[in-house]
Design an enzyme around this catalytic site. Structure first.
Site, mmCIF file in Angstrom:
data_model
loop_
_atom_site.group_PDB
_atom_site.id
_atom_site.type_symbol
_atom_site.label_atom_id
_atom_site.label_comp_id
_atom_site.label_asym_id
_atom_site.label_seq_id
_atom_site.Cartn_x
_atom_site.Cartn_y
_atom_site.Cartn_z
ATOM 1 C CB SER A 12 36.466 -0.509 -54.174
ATOM 2 O OG SER A 12 35.941 -0.514 -55.446
ATOM 3 C CG ASP A 39 37.948 -0.523 -58.829
ATOM 4 O OD1 ASP A 39 38.967 -0.660 -58.853
ATOM 5 O OD2 ASP A 39 37.400 -0.709 -57.694
ATOM 6 C CG MET A 141 44.874 -6.435 -59.726
ATOM 7 S SD MET A 141 43.680 -5.376 -58.996
ATOM 8 C CE MET A 141 42.159 -6.201 -59.105
ATOM 9 N N GLY A 148 33.586 -6.564 -58.289
ATOM 10 C CA GLY A 148 33.650 -6.752 -56.982
ATOM 11 C C GLY A 148 33.200 -7.957 -56.347
ATOM 12 C CG ASP A 179 41.589 -3.695 -55.869
ATOM 13 O OD1 ASP A 179 40.546 -4.009 -55.257
ATOM 14 O OD2 ASP A 179 41.724 -2.896 -56.985
ATOM 15 N N GLY A 181 38.937 -9.097 -52.711
ATOM 16 C CA GLY A 181 38.358 -10.184 -51.583
ATOM 17 C C GLY A 181 39.082 -9.772 -50.016
ATOM 18 N N GLY A 201 35.950 -3.098 -51.319
ATOM 19 C CA GLY A 201 34.329 -2.795 -51.984
ATOM 20 C C GLY A 201 33.376 -3.455 -50.987
HETATM 21 C C1 DX5 Z 1 38.295 -5.420 -59.145
HETATM 22 C C2 DX5 Z 1 38.319 -3.986 -58.232
HETATM 23 C C3 DX5 Z 1 38.378 -4.039 -56.961
HETATM 24 C C4 DX5 Z 1 36.832 -4.399 -56.429
HETATM 25 C C5 DX5 Z 1 36.893 -5.006 -55.172
HETATM 26 O O1 DX5 Z 1 38.617 -5.345 -60.437
HETATM 27 O O2 DX5 Z 1 39.756 -3.652 -58.805
HETATM 28 O O3 DX5 Z 1 38.685 -2.654 -56.533
HETATM 29 O O4 DX5 Z 1 36.155 -3.031 -55.965
HETATM 30 O O5 DX5 Z 1 36.201 -5.391 -54.622
HETATM 31 P P1 DX5 Z 1 35.915 -6.593 -53.274
HETATM 32 O O6 DX5 Z 1 36.445 -5.885 -52.175
HETATM 33 O O7 DX5 Z 1 34.408 -6.731 -53.289
HETATM 34 O O8 DX5 Z 1 36.630 -7.709 -53.973
HETATM 35 ZN ZN ZN Z 2 40.593 -1.681 -57.985
#
Ligand code: DX5
Ligand code: ZN
Length: 227
Positions: A12, A39, A141, A148, A179, A181, A201
């Site tokens: 991401s 995103d 999600m 992130g 998506d 963590g 991300g």
């Molecule tokens: C959160 C986004 C994710 C985010 C994930 O709302 O949809 O795509 O970038 O980030 P990580 O991988 O750091 O949890």
């Molecule tokens: Zn996302």
């Protein structure tokens, strides 16, 4: 049971260095990303703001990898065509906050992109029962959308299992992404539950070596395929 697929990795760009976004996209493209996750946030459906269609058009010029565009916006329908024309390959709308998501999925397909539904942690999997015939992608999600670097919400594993069974029951090829963590600890567990696409991300852009981070995630995910 249908054959499980090797999990795809979609870094991401939300966690990239925006001052050097072109280089950051080229780097993950070269270092083994399967898809590029984008995103899109509106400061209304989620408490953060990011990119619009012109950013997707710029990314389209930077990479040939599929652009996996996650719309965290409400309403989404008026913008679907613009994101598709900008070069989005996959478009997800959220099943929360958009009243006619069945129609949204049809609009995405008509616009030439592959349709997907994103589902928040608080929404039960049954919300997707009557959408299964219209979607090719599901994005589960595992954090509340908006930022992130949040902590993986454990009880979403059970939801992935239920959605995998619902998807397989259609007899169609539906990919389930996860998506939020995702890291080498959570990756095998979500793949075991039925996921075959991992958005990451922090676990990519927060690491010094993107190639290693992507391959570590893929290897960790593949451990979830072992019986
Ligand atoms: C959160 C986004 C994710 C985010 C994930 O709302 O949809 O795509 O970038 O980030 P990580 O991988 O750091 O949890
Ligand atoms: Zn996302």
């Amino acid at each position: 049971m249908p054959q499980r697929k090797i999990p795809l990795i979609a870094p991401s760009i939300l966690s990239a260095d925006f001052m050097r976004l072109g280089e950051e996209v080229t780097a993950i493209d070269r270092d083994g990303a399967d898809w590029i996750h984008v995103d899109v946030m509106d400061g209304h459906f989620v408490p953060n703001m990011t990119f619009g269609p012109s950013m997707v058009a710029a990314l389209r010029r930077q990479t040939d990898k599929p652009l996996d565009v996650h719309l965290m916006i409400a309403p989404a329908d008026p913008y679907i065509e613009s994101f598709a024309q900008a070069g989005a390959n996959h478009i997800y709308v959220h099943c929360e906050g958009n009243p006619h998501v069945h129609r949204s999925l049809q609009t995405i397909r008509k616009s030439g992109a592959i349709p997907g539904i994103a589902i928040c942690p608080g929404t039960p999997p049954e919300a997707l029962t009557y959408l299964m015939g219209e979607l090719d992608l599901i994005l589960v999600m595992t954090v509340n959308p908006g930022f992130g670097g949040q902590k993986f919400i454990e009880d979403q594993i059970g939801k992935i299992e239920i959605l995998r069974a619902m998807a397989d029951a259609t007899g169609r090829d539906i990919r389930i992404g996860v998506d939020g963590g995702i890291d080498p600890t959570t990756a095998p567990r979500v793949v075991k539950a039925g996921a075959d696409m991992l958005v990451a991300g922090t676990a990519v852009y927060g690491q010094p070596d993107y190639r290693k981070a992507i391959s570590d995630l893929r290897d960790a995910g593949m451990r979830g395929l072992q019986p």
